[in-house]
Design an enzyme around this catalytic site. Structure first.
Site, PDB file in Angstrom:
ATOM      1  N   SER A 105      30.957 -71.484 -19.989  1.00  0.00           N
ATOM      2  CA  SER A 105      29.709 -70.963 -20.535  1.00  0.00           C
ATOM      3  C   SER A 105      29.391 -69.689 -19.764  1.00  0.00           C
ATOM      4  CB  SER A 105      28.574 -71.976 -20.416  1.00  0.00           C
ATOM      5  OG  SER A 105      27.395 -71.466 -21.021  1.00  0.00           O
ATOM      6  N   MET A 106      30.233 -68.682 -19.991  1.00  0.00           N
ATOM      7  CA  MET A 106      30.134 -67.444 -19.229  1.00  0.00           C
ATOM      8  C   MET A 106      28.851 -66.679 -19.526  1.00  0.00           C
ATOM      9  SD  MET A 106      32.907 -67.581 -17.466  1.00  0.00           S
ATOM     10  CE  MET A 106      33.044 -65.923 -16.792  1.00  0.00           C
ATOM     11  N   LEU A 121      28.580 -64.021 -21.689  1.00  0.00           N
ATOM     12  CA  LEU A 121      28.871 -62.597 -21.910  1.00  0.00           C
ATOM     13  C   LEU A 121      28.598 -61.697 -20.700  1.00  0.00           C
ATOM     14  CD1 LEU A 121      27.727 -61.768 -25.581  1.00  0.00           C
ATOM     15  CD2 LEU A 121      30.057 -62.009 -24.710  1.00  0.00           C
ATOM     16  N   CYS A 160      30.281 -65.592 -30.109  1.00  0.00           N
ATOM     17  CA  CYS A 160      30.109 -66.129 -28.760  1.00  0.00           C
ATOM     18  C   CYS A 160      29.163 -67.324 -28.786  1.00  0.00           C
ATOM     19  CB  CYS A 160      29.566 -65.077 -27.801  1.00  0.00           C
ATOM     20  SG  CYS A 160      29.369 -65.728 -26.115  1.00  0.00           S
ATOM     21  N   LYS A 219      35.724 -60.959 -34.563  1.00  0.00           N
ATOM     22  CA  LYS A 219      36.122 -62.191 -33.872  1.00  0.00           C
ATOM     23  C   LYS A 219      35.282 -63.334 -34.421  1.00  0.00           C
ATOM     24  CE  LYS A 219      38.036 -64.467 -30.218  1.00  0.00           C
ATOM     25  NZ  LYS A 219      37.845 -63.982 -28.824  1.00  0.00           N
ATOM     26  N   VAL A 256      40.699 -67.987 -33.268  1.00  0.00           N
ATOM     27  CA  VAL A 256      39.272 -68.248 -33.256  1.00  0.00           C
ATOM     28  C   VAL A 256      38.763 -68.050 -31.837  1.00  0.00           C
ATOM     29  CG1 VAL A 256      39.282 -69.954 -35.139  1.00  0.00           C
ATOM     30  CG2 VAL A 256      39.675 -70.726 -32.793  1.00  0.00           C
ATOM     31  N   ASN A 257      37.440 -67.973 -31.722  1.00  0.00           N
ATOM     32  CA  ASN A 257      36.798 -68.076 -30.415  1.00  0.00           C
ATOM     33  C   ASN A 257      36.795 -69.546 -29.997  1.00  0.00           C
ATOM     34  OD1 ASN A 257      35.248 -67.423 -28.097  1.00  0.00           O
ATOM     35  ND2 ASN A 257      34.066 -65.906 -29.238  1.00  0.00           N
ATOM     36  N   GLY A 264      44.080 -69.250 -29.633  1.00  0.00           N
ATOM     37  CA  GLY A 264      43.704 -70.636 -29.388  1.00  0.00           C
ATOM     38  C   GLY A 264      44.886 -71.513 -29.054  1.00  0.00           C
ATOM     39  N   GLY A 318      44.372 -66.772 -23.920  1.00  0.00           N
ATOM     40  CA  GLY A 318      43.161 -66.822 -23.115  1.00  0.00           C
ATOM     41  C   GLY A 318      43.274 -67.750 -21.925  1.00  0.00           C
TER      42      GLY A 318
END
EC number: 1.3.98.1
Length: 311
Positions: A70-71, A73, A131, A165, A193-194, A248, A270
């Site tokens: 849970s960065m 952004l 996001c 994205k 996907v994200n 992914g 990622g």
């Protein structure tokens, strides 16, 4: 000679692998590391209108099957990344790049894109509509009316190459509805996907990350089946001019092969990049080429999108 070269819009790449936005892309130094690896390109950290520190730490954790984050952004502001990729392009000695951006409101997004439009940057832009980790900000691409309005507005003034994205979709009707919107516009690509938003990983009766009481985006092995489904669903529904980037669960050449088999033109890494570092691009490229040789494929076009179904 087996080739993993590919194309997005009018941009050619000597390989199909690159980083995913959010990993090895916060600073110029990290981006240069990816640039010097066997990656085809890099995408920057998603840049917002202003610098963002992101969510409180700990906000990322590796898990047995991938990662949770849970960065929020964190980034150095879109100008930092825009200036960097623009300066690289002026040398004429670098790969084509992707500049990832998003505003925290439609007005901010318009301000950012108009600034890019007015700049010297002629590369690809990835607009992040997905996001899941900014408190109080929903994922834009789950709201089809808002997404359509946003795209309709931005293409009245933005004429440079741009893609989006996407979050993962889970309903066949949503694939149909989303594709109908995307096909109306001159998108260069969609990225599928994200991370899967709002997962929860527990260890010894406690969550692994601090923001949102442990809720975070899930990446890695967890999401490959969902990512492959999204890649293939949009490959079958989008007009040929809209390329697909598969993201992914990629950590081996086999994973990359499956994304391309489902229709991806490029593949982003990622979680595994975070764990292994930029050397992963050389390993995965070798593994992908080995699979292609074994199957008699000379280029990605020989098998892209050729997923076979059961009779």
């Amino acid at each position: 000679m087996v080739s993993t070269a590919t194309q997005i819009g009018h941009f050619s790449f000597d390989n199909c692998l690159m980083n995913a936005a959010g990993v090895y892309c916060m600073t110029k130094e990290e981006l240069i590391e990816v640039e010097k690896s066997q990656a085809a390109s890099f995408v920057t950290k998603t840049g917002t209108l202003e610098v963002r520190p992101g969510n409180p730490e700990p906000r990322y954790a590796d898990t047995r099957l991938g990662s949770i984050n849970s960065m929020g952004l964190p980034n150095n502001g879109f100008r930092y990344y825009l200036d960097f990729v623009s300066d690289l392009a002026k040398t004429g000695q670098h790969k084509p790049h992707f500049l990832s951006v998003v505003g925290l409101s439609p007005t901010e997004t318009e301000t950012i894109l108009k600034a890019i439009m007015a700049s010297d940057y002629e590369g690809l832009v990835e607009l992040n509509l997905s996001c899941p980790n900014v408190p109080g900000k929903p994922q834009i691409a789950y709201d089809f009316e808002t997404t359509n309005q946003l795209l309709e507005n931005l293409f009245t003034y933005y004429t440079k190459p741009l893609g989006i994205k996407l979050p993962p979709y889970f309903d066949i009707v949503h694939f149909d509805q989303a594709a109908a919107i995307f096909n109306k516009y001159p998108l260069s690509f969609v990225n599928c996907v994200n991370s899967i938003g709002n997962g929860l990983v527990i260890e010894d009766e406690q969550v692994l990350i601090k923001p949102k009481n442990g809720f975070g985006g899930i990446g890695g092995d967890y999401i490959k089946p969902t990512a492959l489904a999204n890649v293939h669903a949009f490959y079958k529904r989008l007009k040929p001019s809209i390329h697909i980037i598969g993201t992914g669960g990629v950590k081996t050449g086999r994973d990359a092969f499956e994304h391309i088999l489902c229709g991806a033109s490029m593949v982003q890494i990622g979680t595994a990049l975070h764990q292994e570092g930029p050397a992963i691009f050389e390993r995965v490229t070798k593994e992908l080429k080995t699979i292609m040789v074994e199957k008699g494929y000379q280029s990605l076009n020989d098998f892209r999108g050729n997923l076979r179904y059961k009779d």
